[in-house]
Design an enzyme around this catalytic site. Sequence first.
Site, PDB file in Angstrom:
ATOM      1  N   CYS A  17       0.906  -1.155   0.189  1.00  0.00           N
ATOM      2  CA  CYS A  17      -0.147  -0.317  -0.092  1.00  0.00           C
ATOM      3  C   CYS A  17       0.957   1.248  -0.059  1.00  0.00           C
ATOM      4  CB  CYS A  17      -0.865   0.190   1.224  1.00  0.00           C
ATOM      5  SG  CYS A  17      -2.231  -1.214   1.251  1.00  0.00           S
ATOM      6  N   HIS A  31      -3.498   7.245   3.681  1.00  0.00           N
ATOM      7  CA  HIS A  31      -3.874   5.894   3.128  1.00  0.00           C
ATOM      8  C   HIS A  31      -5.277   5.581   3.571  1.00  0.00           C
ATOM      9  CE1 HIS A  31      -4.084   1.944   1.730  1.00  0.00           C
ATOM     10  NE2 HIS A  31      -3.747   1.283   2.704  1.00  0.00           N
ATOM     11  N   ASN A  89     -10.039   0.298   0.479  1.00  0.00           N
ATOM     12  CA  ASN A  89      -8.691   0.252   0.368  1.00  0.00           C
ATOM     13  C   ASN A  89      -8.303  -0.034  -0.776  1.00  0.00           C
ATOM     14  OD1 ASN A  89      -6.012  -0.075   0.865  1.00  0.00           O
ATOM     15  ND2 ASN A  89      -6.209  -1.113   2.927  1.00  0.00           N
TER      16      ASN A  89
HETATM   17  O1  UT7 Z   1      -3.561  -1.209   3.817  1.00  0.00           O
HETATM   18  C1  UT7 Z   1      -3.231  -2.069   4.876  1.00  0.00           C
HETATM   19  C2  UT7 Z   1      -4.288  -3.322   4.919  1.00  0.00           C
HETATM   20  N1  UT7 Z   1      -4.756  -3.740   6.184  1.00  0.00           N
HETATM   21  C3  UT7 Z   1      -5.661  -2.670   7.057  1.00  0.00           C
HETATM   22  O2  UT7 Z   1      -5.691  -1.569   7.017  1.00  0.00           O
HETATM   23  C4  UT7 Z   1      -6.019  -3.686   8.133  1.00  0.00           C
HETATM   24  C5  UT7 Z   1      -6.191  -2.584   9.370  1.00  0.00           C
HETATM   25  N2  UT7 Z   1      -6.923  -2.978  10.333  1.00  0.00           N
HETATM   26  C6  UT7 Z   1      -8.279  -2.697  10.547  1.00  0.00           C
HETATM   27  O3  UT7 Z   1      -8.799  -2.105   9.563  1.00  0.00           O
HETATM   28  C7  UT7 Z   1      -9.160  -3.560  11.512  1.00  0.00           C
HETATM   29  O4  UT7 Z   1      -8.401  -4.303  12.510  1.00  0.00           O
HETATM   30  C8  UT7 Z   1     -10.126  -4.501  10.981  1.00  0.00           C
HETATM   31  C9  UT7 Z   1     -11.156  -3.445  10.244  1.00  0.00           C
HETATM   32  C10 UT7 Z   1      -9.731  -5.301   9.807  1.00  0.00           C
HETATM   33  C11 UT7 Z   1     -10.965  -5.304  11.945  1.00  0.00           C
HETATM   34  O5  UT7 Z   1     -11.509  -4.126  13.205  1.00  0.00           O
HETATM   35  P1  UT7 Z   1     -11.259  -4.605  14.606  1.00  0.00           P
HETATM   36  O6  UT7 Z   1     -11.969  -3.416  15.285  1.00  0.00           O
HETATM   37  O7  UT7 Z   1      -9.525  -4.448  14.590  1.00  0.00           O
HETATM   38  O8  UT7 Z   1     -11.980  -6.006  15.023  1.00  0.00           O
HETATM   39  P2  UT7 Z   1     -11.317  -7.391  15.289  1.00  0.00           P
HETATM   40  O9  UT7 Z   1     -10.188  -7.773  14.309  1.00  0.00           O
HETATM   41  O10 UT7 Z   1     -10.667  -7.088  16.557  1.00  0.00           O
HETATM   42  O11 UT7 Z   1     -12.472  -8.240  15.315  1.00  0.00           O
HETATM   43  C12 UT7 Z   1     -13.668  -8.122  16.485  1.00  0.00           C
HETATM   44  C13 UT7 Z   1     -14.728  -8.862  15.706  1.00  0.00           C
HETATM   45  C14 UT7 Z   1     -14.106 -10.324  15.909  1.00  0.00           C
HETATM   46  O12 UT7 Z   1     -15.020 -11.300  16.295  1.00  0.00           O
HETATM   47  P3  UT7 Z   1     -14.760 -11.941  17.865  1.00  0.00           P
HETATM   48  O13 UT7 Z   1     -13.721 -12.773  17.626  1.00  0.00           O
HETATM   49  O14 UT7 Z   1     -14.880 -10.782  18.850  1.00  0.00           O
HETATM   50  O15 UT7 Z   1     -16.262 -12.592  18.317  1.00  0.00           O
HETATM   51  C15 UT7 Z   1     -14.099 -10.572  14.296  1.00  0.00           C
HETATM   52  O16 UT7 Z   1     -14.208 -11.922  13.962  1.00  0.00           O
HETATM   53  O17 UT7 Z   1     -15.312  -8.784  14.562  1.00  0.00           O
HETATM   54  C16 UT7 Z   1     -15.167  -9.899  13.661  1.00  0.00           C
HETATM   55  N3  UT7 Z   1     -15.277  -9.598  12.362  1.00  0.00           N
HETATM   56  C17 UT7 Z   1     -16.331  -9.057  11.717  1.00  0.00           C
HETATM   57  N4  UT7 Z   1     -17.470  -9.170  12.023  1.00  0.00           N
HETATM   58  C18 UT7 Z   1     -18.599  -8.962  10.940  1.00  0.00           C
HETATM   59  C19 UT7 Z   1     -14.154  -9.484  11.574  1.00  0.00           C
HETATM   60  N5  UT7 Z   1     -14.491  -9.059  10.376  1.00  0.00           N
HETATM   61  C20 UT7 Z   1     -15.680  -9.093  10.236  1.00  0.00           C
HETATM   62  C21 UT7 Z   1     -16.797  -8.769   9.535  1.00  0.00           C
HETATM   63  N6  UT7 Z   1     -17.991  -8.547   9.881  1.00  0.00           N
HETATM   64  N7  UT7 Z   1     -16.362  -8.292   8.084  1.00  0.00           N
END
Ligand code: UT7
Length: 330
Positions: free
Chosen positions: A115, A255, A285
């Site tokens: 990215c 970004h 993204n």
């Molecule tokens: O350019 C670089 C590319 N990558 C990035 O920019 C990623 C940067 N990270 C992020 O943007 C965030 O970490 C995410 C958006 C990917 C995730 O958000 P988060 O607030 O960090 O959520 P989390 O990973 O802590 O997940 C919380 C919950 C989990 O469930 P449990 O384990 O608490 O039951 C996930 O399984 O949300 C769940 N989850 C979803 N739920 C509904 C993860 N993805 C999804 C989804 N829909 N799409």
Amino acid sequence: MSNISAKIIGAGFGVPEKILTNKDLEKLVDTSDEWIKSRTGMSERHIADANTATSDLATIAALRALETAKISAEELDVIIVGTVTGDMFFPSTACFVQNNIKAVKAAAFDLSAACSGFIYGLSVAKAMIAAGEAKTILVIGADCLSKLTDWTDRNTCVLFGDGAGAVILQATEEAAGILSTYIFSDASKTHLLQVPGGGSRKPFSEEVLKDKSNYIKMEGNEIFKNAVKGMERAIDSALAKAGLKYEDVSLVIPHQANIRIIESIAKRMKLPAEKVFINLDKYGNTSSASIPIAISEAYATGRLKKGDILVITAFGGGLTMGASVIRWSI
Ligand code: UT7
């Protein structure tokens, strides 16, 4: 040090026609419009169809940038494409673009920094111009991450969109243009975001197909924390190199990965909302395309005016990070 600077003389972007909304994603995986909006800020993204490759979008962006710069493709000395989703392993995507736009005089190559590819490209282009190696350079950020996406993985498939953005840099003796760039990498964290299969480590095979290692694997939470810290360090370093402070900044284009990452950076810099550019609601993204798409939109909509101090910053797989301070000059 040379007194030749590089200024941006044109910008353009291209995205595929097809739009994938959060509601569409609800039909593919166990997710919801509400979750995606509140956790990422995204509403929809553009997705390339089966016949569209990265160079096709990059070509559209390049032609629009040439149009706004009012120069012909023959004037280009170099074409750099920041991408991790090239049309093929080789030739480079930049070579396909060169042929499409008939930039007959140019040297063309790709640069791999995920990215951060556009900012890394800008840094290389600025240095080539300062060294007198080139006068006019087309820098493109272009990716079709949808082609590396596992559409059954809700952790990643809601985040990415496809697109390309381009700028044209030209040598100038004015104190304008790219005032500073700062790039760095933290390769102790390569495991946080990668496509493990399909390369020379694990060439494409039936096993790759079965274990889906040809798709993006990501530890979202860890990437999030590293992104905030990394972009803060990059912005501070690029501003220090340019001899400027937060108060001097007219617009920040971060970004477009997550609205919460962007808000955290804006809060630290004490920036009001109108000084932070956000378009991830429409595009998701788009990897290395996210910043040049945003630059093109900001310019086209009057958010960037001559003399403004623009700060751009990115992070990505590698981990790679960077920032640049630009005195807008068109
Ligand atoms: O350019 C670089 C590319 N990558 C990035 O920019 C990623 C940067 N990270 C992020 O943007 C965030 O970490 C995410 C958006 C990917 C995730 O958000 P988060 O607030 O960090 O959520 P989390 O990973 O802590 O997940 C919380 C919950 C989990 O469930 P449990 O384990 O608490 O039951 C996930 O399984 O949300 C769940 N989850 C979803 N739920 C509904 C993860 N993805 C999804 C989804 N829909 N799409």
